[in-house]
Design an enzyme around this catalytic site. Structure first.
Site, mmCIF file in Angstrom:
data_model
loop_
_atom_site.group_PDB
_atom_site.id
_atom_site.type_symbol
_atom_site.label_atom_id
_atom_site.label_comp_id
_atom_site.label_asym_id
_atom_site.label_seq_id
_atom_site.Cartn_x
_atom_site.Cartn_y
_atom_site.Cartn_z
ATOM 1 N N SER A 1 0.838 -1.196 0.000
ATOM 2 C CA SER A 1 0.000 0.000 0.000
ATOM 3 C C SER A 1 0.871 1.244 0.000
ATOM 4 C CB SER A 1 -0.908 0.009 1.227
ATOM 5 O OG SER A 1 -1.546 1.254 1.393
ATOM 6 N N TYR B 1 -3.019 -0.930 9.969
ATOM 7 C CA TYR B 1 -2.939 -1.276 8.550
ATOM 8 C C TYR B 1 -1.596 -0.834 7.973
ATOM 9 C CZ TYR B 1 -4.209 -1.362 3.562
ATOM 10 O OH TYR B 1 -4.254 -1.599 2.206
#
Length: 589
Positions: free
Chosen positions: A466, A479
């Protein structure tokens, strides 16, 4: 039905029985009357086009030729293949139709209205006996003619035409030619003779018994040095592979047509192998080809074994005849009709998180490029379950290697959103994010390593991380930390995989909304609040903040992943590719 429709129906009946016809083999014809371009009624022969398949044929697969222009050729003493092909091209009813069968003249010279030619297993068992003529007459009667082996072409066509007074013709080392005044007459005669031959030699219907190929990783590696191959295994041939005369069986074929598909000899040339304790192993660049080769091998081996069992031995083509056939341009022409292979044909890939969003787009992209894809997710996947469970990771690798014989690439895409301020986040939420977004990928990485080592042909690992790995956001800690760890996992995998040819790279997407389950309503609200925008403006906000100012889609990520799996990136490992529209804070460094 019209005569042409009945020809298609008859052909499909023959083609639907693998004991008669296999994958494009055999040909059928019908003589009828059609108007030419001036309206004149003329006799035409409609015959299967080269490269088409009787099992799936359609009317368009039967080019027509003017019969009155073919019959005078019987008066010629000789004709080369080149002359024959050129002549046939000038006799076509539709000039742009498929090239007619190389056995067109054989069909045309026979006076019957309907002619069938098949490579039936049981007939081939007779045709390859030490004395084919004696075997055929003993099994089928003296009214069945036997023609010594000749490569298909002009001379064979004349020889068969000279046997028109017989009921049918067996071509030594080749197959059966039948004919009749009606479609049913020709078909029923084929059926009768094949059934009688099967009873005579004691042949039973061939059945392919599939089993897993997971124990053949080293063999797949050897076969995939130049081009990736999938494997298929027929356990039904295990007994045959362990016979004392297995080497003799492997050195023969029931009909020359099979040599084009599976080579002139089993084992010595591949792509088919008899392996004691396992059975028959077939290799192919895709599952369909591997299956086709496995089935052809089952039929050709069974026919040869029946010949040896019934007659105590078998006869076959001389070496120069084998070489003459496998190098014959008119037969090789069939193979030129195949489309070029897709970019990733032969590549076996696992994609996790493949039920939605980025994972689904990646799986579809790879499959469209010819890869064989095994998907994993909590649901709607080939292997379903939570990959934080090491038993599920084991199952995923086992299913992949058993189905296809090995593994070339893994795309680690499974994940879940995890938000919350560090001071307020529960311990369980933190651990769950690390387990799902990082540890699950480690568990699968660990389990594919032995596969890559045993195959010894390298591989590609692509970790979907990400933008948050380099540019985290407040309130997105669990995350972001996990994704940062995933990038490091990719780098370590690159360091340790290099010596065995395994490449490992990462892609860093950002704000992929379409089809994604990551962006739940709760996550959308939290991120919109964090950035000070309305929920319905969140997608536009992410697009505008990037340097390119455009929305990033799952398809964009899939393109980057496909590049990293393909040979186009064969010299790339340890890389991180942003797919975020350009976020300066997330530039790899």
């Amino acid at each position: 039905m019209s005569e042409l429709e009945q020809l298609v129906e008859r052909s499909r009946r023959l083609g639907s029985d693998p004991g008669l016809v296999l994958y494009g083999g055999g040909n059928t014809s019908t003589k009828l009357v059609e108007p030419d371009h001036t309206g004149r009624e003329r006799r035409v022969i409609r015959i299967k086009g080269s490269g088409s398949d009787l099992a799936t044929c359609e009317a368009k697969d039967f080019p027509g030729l003017w019969l009155e222009e073919l019959l005078p050729l019987r008066g010629r003493d000789s004709m080369t293949d080149e002359e024959m092909v050129a002549y046939l091209s000038r006799c076509m009813v539709e000039p742009d139709a498929p090239r007619p069968s190389i056995e067109t003249l054989l069909h045309a010279f026979l006076p019957a209205a309907h002619v069938d030619h098949v490579h039936a297993d049981a007939i081939c068992a007779l045709a390859n006996a030490p004395d084919p003529e004696a075997a055929v007459h003993d099994a089928l009667g003296d009214d069945i003619a036997v023609v010594p082996y000749l490569r298909p072409g002009f001379e064979l066509s004349k020889r068969v035409a000279g046997c028109a007074d017989a009921r049918a013709v067996v071509l030594a080392h080749h197959g059966l030619v039948t004919w009749g005044d009606s479609h049913d007459d020709s078909y029923e005669l084929t059926r009768e003779l094949v059934d009688r031959a099967a009873a005579y030699v004691g042949m039973k219907p061939v059945e392919v018994m599939r089993r897993g190929a997971g124990s053949l990783l080293a063999l797949r590696g050897v076969l995939s040095k130049e081009r990736r191959q999938l494997l298929a295994v027929d356990a039904g041939q295990q007994e045959l592979a362990e016979r004392d005369d297995a080497a003799e069986i492997a050195g023969l074929r029931s009909t020359p047509d099979h040599m084009l598909r599976i080579g002139a000899r089993t084992n010595a040339e591949g792509p088919v192998y008899l392996v004691p304790g396992i059975g028959c192993v077939a290799a192919g660049p895709n599952a369909r080809t591997a299956k086709m080769r496995l089935e052809i091998a089952a039929h050709t081996h069974a026919s040869v074994a029946a010949t040896r069992d019934r007659f105590g031995g078998a006869s076959w083509l001389a070496e120069d005849e084998v070489r003459d056939f496998v190098e014959w341009p008119l037969e090789l022409y069939k193979l030129t009709l195949l489309p070029p292979p897709p970019e990733l044909e032969g590549t076996i890939a696992i994609v996790t998180g493949a039920a939605s969003g980025i994972g689904k787009a990646i799986a579809e992209n790879l499959a469209a490029r010819g890869a064989t894809v095994v998907t994993a997710d909590l649901h709607d996947a080939d292997v379903e379950g939570d990959l934080t469970d090491d038993h599920i990771a084991d199952e995923l690798v086992r299913v992949t290697t058993n189905r296809h014989g090995g593994l070339d690439a893994v795309v680690f895409c499974a994940g879940s959103a995890a938000t919350g301020e560090l001071g307020e986040l529960s311990d369980d939420e933190w651990r769950r994010s690390i387990e799902v977004n990082l540890t699950s990928h480690f568990l699968l990485t660990k389990r594919v390593w032995p596969v890559f080592r045993e195959q010894a042909i390298g591989g590609s690992l692509v970790y979907v991380a990400s933008k948050n790995a380099f540019a985290p956001g407040a309130g997105f800690g669990p995350y972001s930390v996990a994704k940062a760890g995933l990038v490091q996992l990719a780098k370590i995998a690159a360091l340790e995989g290099g010596p065995i040819g395994v490449r490992a790279n990462a892609v860093n997407p950002d704000a992929i909304f379409t089809g994604s389950k990551l962006w739940s309503d709760e996550v959308r609200r939290e991120r919109a609040e964090a950035h000070g925008v309305a929920v319905d403006e969140l997608e536009a906000f992410y697009a505008k903040r990037s340097l390119l100012g455009r929305e990033v889609t799952a398809a964009d990520v899939a393109e980057a992943v496909a590049f990293l799996i393909s040979d186009k990136s064969r010299s790339t490992t340890g890389a991180v590719i942003p797919v975020d529209g350009g976020v300066p804070g997330a530039f790899p460094r």
